[in-house]
Design an enzyme around this catalytic site. Structure first.
Site, PDB file in Angstrom:
ATOM      1  N   LYS A 299      54.083  43.724 -58.073  1.00  0.00           N
ATOM      2  CA  LYS A 299      53.816  42.299 -58.275  1.00  0.00           C
ATOM      3  C   LYS A 299      53.803  41.966 -59.771  1.00  0.00           C
ATOM      4  CE  LYS A 299      48.874  41.825 -58.545  1.00  0.00           C
ATOM      5  NZ  LYS A 299      47.751  41.001 -58.361  1.00  0.00           N
TER       6      LYS A 299
ATOM      7  N   LYS B 155      49.644  40.311 -65.155  1.00  0.00           N
ATOM      8  CA  LYS B 155      49.416  39.965 -66.562  1.00  0.00           C
ATOM      9  C   LYS B 155      49.053  41.174 -67.410  1.00  0.00           C
ATOM     10  CE  LYS B 155      45.365  37.568 -65.149  1.00  0.00           C
ATOM     11  NZ  LYS B 155      44.582  38.522 -64.340  1.00  0.00           N
TER      12      LYS B 155
ATOM     13  N   LYS C 103      44.662  51.326 -59.451  1.00  0.00           N
ATOM     14  CA  LYS C 103      44.248  51.137 -60.848  1.00  0.00           C
ATOM     15  C   LYS C 103      43.700  52.407 -61.490  1.00  0.00           C
ATOM     16  CE  LYS C 103      43.853  46.198 -61.272  1.00  0.00           C
ATOM     17  NZ  LYS C 103      43.184  45.087 -61.884  1.00  0.00           N
TER      18      LYS C 103
END
Ligand code: AQP
Length: 334
Positions: A195, A198, A114
């Site tokens: 993956k 959202k 991230k």
């Protein structure tokens, strides 16, 4: 009768929930609530470890809560609540941060993923795993359903619980991972090596649980496929079609072998068309129930009652933790 085991899990209100969240997490929550004492939360304190727009955060938090109920989580069986409604999360989160080592946080792959390529990385993203440990330990949870990506965080939670107990005496339950019987990792529609997420800026990469039937059909028809035309499950050689087959298998409630047999000799076009209808049929009742819940306004009372139930447990653990560590506790009038 022995006490039922406790399960804790949460989802971030960091965007529109996806089919990945549903298949990988929420469907399991619905099963787990039958056998365990469950705490399911909307982890807003985690969501703010990356920037969130205030109005969107508020809306998404309510939306995720309503989706939990629409998916079949029964607030009479499981506590459904918002993380920030139970202030002990932040309090124990800080305590766990003080017990965490820089080195172990630096090793977390989610932090590396991230923060990669970003100029400014918030410190919250770095200590996210310490807060997640607090979330779990606060409820003395025995079991935590975890996907592959969260295994490392659960390991840290176990280490922190052990470290705390060793230093200050047996106080915290060391949780075990719960590997769900069903469910799978759903990958991105535009790249099966990632993956389905959202917060992916490409809305075509995920199916949101509230997408319209037409959007679902469009997204599936545009989903990336592998070379060739055979519908065979082979995640190594055919990762894209294997991902779509996993979605089919989960929505239709049949095995991957059955999916493969059903589409033997047929091409991607026919398969994708049927897959879209399977997804639409899976999400339609959930969307209907979602609209009813939002219109009724019942979610506020569900969240209030859920937080009350959660707080009762969280207060006891926080007090025990602080007492064990030597905090001077305020005297209570009695
Ligand atoms: N693609 C997926 N397949 C299977 N399970 C998934 N989960 C998420 N994506 C998939 C499961 O959903 C739960 C909660 O996820 P989260 O929202 O708290 O965080 P996340 O795993 O980081 O999900 P996202 O969608 O990728 O969120 P962002 O984009 O905000 O980081 C977990 O149980 C997770 O395994």
């Amino acid at each position: 009768m022995s006490k039922p085991l406790r399960v804790l899990s949460g989802i971030q209100p960091s965007g529109k929930l996806t089919l990945g969240n549903y298949i990988g997490a929420m469907k399991n929550f619905v099963e787990l609530q039958k056998d365990y004492e469950c705490f399911f939360m909307i982890v807003d304190l985690h969501a703010i470890t990356v920037p969130q727009e205030p109005a969107a955060l508020r809306e998404q938090t309510e939306s995720v809560a309503a989706l939990f109920i629409a998916a079949g989580i029964d607030p009479a069986q499981a506590a459904v609540f918002v993380q920030s409604h139970v202030p002990q999360h932040a309090e124990l989160g800080w305590i766990m941060t003080t017990l965490s080592y820089m080195g172990e946080l630096e090793r977390m792959t989610q932090f590396k993923d991230k923060s990669e390529g970003k100029d400014a990385v918030g410190a919250g993203l770095f200590v996210y795993p310490s807060l997640m440990a607090a979330d779990i330990l606060l409820y003395q949870a025995n079991l935590v359903p975890v996907g592959d990506d969260q295994k490392q965080h659960l390991e840290l939670t176990r280490d922190l619980a052990g470290r705390f107990n060793f230093k200050f005496g047996e106080t915290l339950t060391v949780p075990e991972p719960y590997i769900p019987k069903v469910g799978a990792r759903i990958m991105s529609l535009d790249d099966a090596s990632k993956k389905m997420s959202k917060s992916n800026p490409n809305a075509g990469s995920f199916i949101a649980l509230l997408d319209s039937p037409d959007d679902i059909r469009k997204k599936i028809s545009r989903a990336k496929t592998d070379l060739g035309r055979e519908i065979v499950f082979d995640p190594k050689e055919k990762p894209e079609i294997s991902n779509l087959m996993t979605i089919y298998s989960n929505c239709a409630g049949i095995s991957l072998e059955e999916v493969q047999a059903r589409y033997e000799g047929q091409g991607y076009g026919a398969f994708k068309k049927d897959l879209a209808e399977q997804v639409v049929a899976t999400l339609e009742p959930l969307q209907q129930r979602y609209r009813e819940i939002r219109e009724s306004g019942e979610i506020h009372e569900i969240l209030r009652a859920g937080a009350e139930k959660a707080r009762a447990v969280a207060e006891v653990t926080t007090r025990q933790v602080k007492e064990a560590m030597g905090f001077l506790l305020p005297s209570s009038k009695r």
